[in-house]
Design a protein around this motif. Structure first.
Motif, PDB file in Angstrom:
ATOM      1  N   GLN A  70      -5.788  -8.012 -10.044  1.00  0.00           N
ATOM      2  CA  GLN A  70      -4.605  -8.282  -9.224  1.00  0.00           C
ATOM      3  C   GLN A  70      -3.331  -7.959  -9.996  1.00  0.00           C
ATOM      4  N   GLY A  97      -2.744  -4.340 -10.418  1.00  0.00           N
ATOM      5  CA  GLY A  97      -2.182  -3.781  -9.191  1.00  0.00           C
ATOM      6  C   GLY A  97      -0.697  -4.077  -9.069  1.00  0.00           C
ATOM      7  N   THR A 124       2.442  -1.395  -8.865  1.00  0.00           N
ATOM      8  CA  THR A 124       3.459  -1.417  -7.811  1.00  0.00           C
ATOM      9  C   THR A 124       4.849  -1.436  -8.416  1.00  0.00           C
ATOM     10  N   SER A 158       2.338   2.535  -6.238  1.00  0.00           N
ATOM     11  CA  SER A 158       1.651   1.690  -5.266  1.00  0.00           C
ATOM     12  C   SER A 158       0.413   2.355  -4.692  1.00  0.00           C
ATOM     13  N   VAL A 210      -3.147   0.083  -4.449  1.00  0.00           N
ATOM     14  CA  VAL A 210      -3.851  -0.335  -3.226  1.00  0.00           C
ATOM     15  C   VAL A 210      -5.361  -0.396  -3.420  1.00  0.00           C
ATOM     16  N   LEU A 245      -6.398  -3.385  -5.691  1.00  0.00           N
ATOM     17  CA  LEU A 245      -6.248  -4.686  -5.033  1.00  0.00           C
ATOM     18  C   LEU A 245      -7.326  -4.892  -3.978  1.00  0.00           C
ATOM     19  N   ARG A 246      -7.676  -3.840  -3.252  1.00  0.00           N
ATOM     20  CA  ARG A 246      -8.746  -3.970  -2.248  1.00  0.00           C
ATOM     21  C   ARG A 246     -10.084  -4.299  -2.906  1.00  0.00           C
ATOM     22  N   TRP A 278      -3.725 -10.965  -1.257  1.00  0.00           N
ATOM     23  CA  TRP A 278      -3.292 -10.391   0.025  1.00  0.00           C
ATOM     24  C   TRP A 278      -1.793 -10.091  -0.001  1.00  0.00           C
ATOM     25  N   LEU A 317      -1.220  -6.944  -2.009  1.00  0.00           N
ATOM     26  CA  LEU A 317      -1.670  -5.788  -1.242  1.00  0.00           C
ATOM     27  C   LEU A 317      -0.666  -5.450  -0.142  1.00  0.00           C
ATOM     28  N   GLN A 361       1.183  -1.880   0.221  1.00  0.00           N
ATOM     29  CA  GLN A 361       1.031  -1.078   1.433  1.00  0.00           C
ATOM     30  C   GLN A 361       2.375  -0.775   2.084  1.00  0.00           C
ATOM     31  N   ALA A 375      -2.386  -7.600   6.026  1.00  0.00           N
ATOM     32  CA  ALA A 375      -2.613  -8.253   4.740  1.00  0.00           C
ATOM     33  C   ALA A 375      -1.783  -9.529   4.629  1.00  0.00           C
TER      34      ALA A 375
END
Length: 740
Positions: free
Chosen positions: A650, A653, A657, A662, A666, A669-670, A688, A691, A695, A707
């Motif tokens: 996390q 990610g 970002t 970013s 993505v 994070l998914r 979430w 993410l 996004q 999300a």
């Protein structure tokens, strides 16, 4: 619009009202250099917001709102920016550029529960309403006084739920000063901070300086129509700086004694007295069975014996409820036959203590022993639990039955939720007297009871942490507890309990530190970390972990010290004190630099690396932070700590970002969301959110909205109010971007 958004949008709008780009105006005159620093940060970290700042025309309401939402998104994830924003708002509020003209209203009341049993007080309720509508050039002060246990708090807590007037357009607010005391008068700055939170200001933006918090409260409420209830006031200085000034406002001060400094020309003084027969009848009818109120004369005798004090009438009701076939006339005869002494200490009114004597006399020997133990409670504000009563009374397995007997006769109060039991002041005095008469009281025993109560609070804090963090996070100082005895059924219940007792818990930690119980300080601080991170209650966050780090150092335990220094770095980061945060994580890293042998030590080492990375991220060193999070993830992989792997993914990610990558964030994070444990509510919610932000940056509005929506149930369960506002904002931005 959410209150904090109102305030920030108002700042942007006010500064652009004269025309010209906000980016130029914000750095000129008022707001410099705070404004310049803030604009520089926004321009470097948020391209969309930077575009709005560069516009040459004055901001519209919609543009100001959008700009506010954009910058507020980054307050929680960028503590250094929160500090810049707080300083900028301070300039604008201090210079009276923004203030009461921009409406601030809380989304929902934050009142204490209303009394379960409430009767009469019609004259007092009418007096409050009449005072509200009295008119005049300055605010009214309604001074509600009376002896302890006469029902003052019950009256105002009922009234805030049922005010019977629409006069206060800007709301009715309640603050209990007893909860804000730590051995002395309540600090008006702490009271102001609590009120600023109630009117809707985000905790991360509330001033840390007590004097400035008071000034913000006065500025932001000037000219408003509001009512503030100050309960349990003991000194004028606790509330004088906070009294509303507007003629359409009112303060209600609740006190056990006359405070001459507050009795001015615009003060309505009202002394609360005990119930008469009619009010007592209404009171008894709510709890007694039909037929028990069998004689009006007997009712009057009982009311006189109880001096009309609601707390004492409640005990009389307990006698009748617990005994099949008992009647008011029978109780009146029993009280009339009593031969109790009537000295001033034991009596609030002639015959009053006979009710306590009669109730005590009809208890079983074990219940009597439990009742006498209540005389060892250190103060009126002490909640306690069954475990404390069992340990201090020495009743062992018989405690449960004795406790049930006390509950049945209303000799103790039971919280609607959670583990708390309590006894009012009159009962504690009566129990202390019985304890002394039985030869069971000593200073040493009172001290043992005090320490046992502190240990009970520590155990409850650990139970609350366990209920809130079900995912087996890193904990070094926990002691073994019976999992089946955990009184908290949900995260929200546990977090609410810690919030209700925050001041008490912090006071007990300070007490333990002074008594050199350093391990207990560390244990309690570690147990409260989830509450502090989720709720962000202000300066106490910083104070607790500074104390805990010192305690760990004095213990000579390197693992404890490294952990507490890392936890201390969090509030330092949120206060924008990044150099100090860096010092703490560097010291923590030095403490764990030796090769780790055990799984726990390896987990701690990875955690320290994570905190070093978080400081780097807040300093804008995104690539260095990414490398540190990746290093920490390898450490978690080595010991098979799946949660640590997901958490570091996390943060990797998030670092991507922040670096403008970013599109790479993505998929990371998914994948983290696919692996996160079902019990990890907090991590679920924040994954979430990260993410959704990533996004948005890649232009996937529909995905961002979905999300953000997925984050909300987890954040709601964890009482993460600031993160909930972020989720709502991201959801709205996602829908707007997708055209829905």
């Amino acid at each position: 619009m959410e209150p904090t958004t109102f305030l920030v949008a108002a700042g942007f709008k006010a500064l652009s009202a004269a025309g010209g780009a906000v980016a130029k105006r914000v750095g000129e005159g008022v707001g410099k250099p705070a404004g310049e620093a803030m604009v520089d940060w926004i321009s470097a970290h948020n391209a969309t917001a930077a575009k709005l700042l560069k516009r040459k025309k004055a901001l519209s309401d919609a543009d100001a709102r959008d700009l506010a939402l954009l910058v507020l998104r980054q307050v929680d994830s960028a503590p250094d920016f929160a500090g810049l924003l707080r300083d900028w708002l301070a300039n604008l509020i201090d210079a009276e550029i923004i203030g009461p003209e921009f409406q601030l209203r809380r989304a929902e009341p934050e009142y204490p529960p209303e009394p379960r049993i409430f009767a009469d007080r019609e004259a007092e309720r009418a007096a409050i309403v009449n005072a509200a509508h009295a008119g005049g050039d300055i605010a009214t002060l309604f001074y509600l006084a009376g002896q302890p246990n006469i029902g003052k708090t019950e009256l105002v807590r009922h009234w805030v739920h049922h005010p019977e007037t629409q006069h206060f357009a800007d709301g009715i607010y309640y603050v209990d000063l007893k909860a804000l005391r730590a051995g002395g008068p309540a600090d008006p700055g702490a009271v102001a901070a609590r009120l600023l939170f109630q009117i809707g200001l985000a905790p991360s933006l509330i001033p840390l300086e007590p004097g400035r918090a008071v000034e913000w409260w006065r500025r932001l409420t000037r000219g408003r129509s509001l009512c503030v209830v100050f309960d349990h006031v003991t000194q004028p200085g606790e509330v004088e700086p906070l009294l509303p000034a507007s003629a359409t406002s009112m303060a209600i001060v609740v006190a056990d004694q006359r405070i001459a400094e507050l009795l001015g020309a615009r003060t309505v003084h009202h002394e609360l007295r005990g119930f008469g027969p009619e009010a007592a009848t209404e009171y008894f009818e709510q709890v007694l069975a039909p037929g028990q109120l069998d004689d009006d004369d007997a009712l009057q005798q009982v009311v006189r014996a109880c001096a009309g004090i609601p707390a004492v009438l409640w005990i009389a009701a307990g006698i009748l409820v617990s005994e099949d076939g008992s009647t008011m006339s029978g109780l009146a005869r029993r009280l009339a036959d009593g031969a109790a002494e009537m000295d001033e200490l034991r009596s609030v009114g002639a015959g009053t203590m006979r009710v306590f004597d009669e109730s005590y006399a009809r208890l079983s020997p074990d219940a009597q022993q439990a009742y006498r133990t209540l005389g060892l409670l250190p103060d009126q504000g002490s909640a306690f639990g069954a475990a404390w009563l069992e340990e201090v009374s020495g009743l062992g397995a018989a405690t449960r039955r004795a406790l049930l007997s006390l509950k049945t006769r209303y000799l103790i109060d039971v919280a609607l939720t959670g583990p708390d039991l309590s006894a009012n002041h009159v009962i504690r005095m009566h129990a202390r007297e019985l304890l002394q008469q039985a030869g069971e009281y000593s200073t040493a025993r009172h001290e043992e009871a005090r320490v046992a109560l502190r240990d009970w609070y520590a155990a409850m804090a650990q139970y609350a942490d366990t209920a809130t963090s079900r995912n087996d996070p890193l904990r070094l100082a926990r002691v073994p507890l019976d999992a089946a005895a955990n009184p908290f059924a949900s995260s929200s219940q546990a977090l609410t309990w810690v919030g209700q007792h925050e001041d008490r818990l912090v006071g007990l930690m300070n007490e333990a530190f002074l008594e050199e119980e350093y391990a207990l300080v560390v244990r309690m601080a570690e147990a409260m970390q989830t509450y502090f991170v989720n709720r962000r209650p202000g300066m106490s966050f910083l104070d607790v972990y500074r104390l805990a780090a010192t305690a760990a150092q004095r213990l000579g335990d390197k693992r404890y010290e490294a952990r507490m220094r890392c936890l201390l770095s969090r509030p330092l980061r949120e206060a924008g004190r990044l150099d100090e945060a860096q010092e703490q994580v560097d010291a923590a890293a030095a403490l764990v630099e030796s090769p780790a042998d055990t799984s726990t030590d390896k987990k701690l080492k990875a955690s320290v690396t994570e905190f070093v990375g978080l400081v780097a991220l807040d300093k804008g060193e995104s690539e260095a932070a990414y490398d540190l999070f990746e290093q920490a993830r390898r450490g978690h992989e080595e010991i098979g700590n799946d949660r640590g792997v997901v958490l570091m993914s996390q943060l990797m990610g998030r670092a991507l970002t922040r670096s403008g990558k970013s599109d790479q964030a993505v998929p990371i994070l998914r994948e983290a969301l696919r692996r996160v444990g079902a019990k990890d509510d907090r991590l679920h919610g924040r994954l979430w959110l990260d993410l959704a932000e990533a996004q948005l940056d890649v232009g996937d509005g529909a995905g961002a909205a979905e999300a953000a929506k997925n984050a909300m149930p987890y954040l709601r369960d964890q009482l993460m109010s600031q993160d909930m506002e972020t989720a709502k904002m991201l959801h709205a931005r996602g829908l707007s971007l997708s055209g829905d």
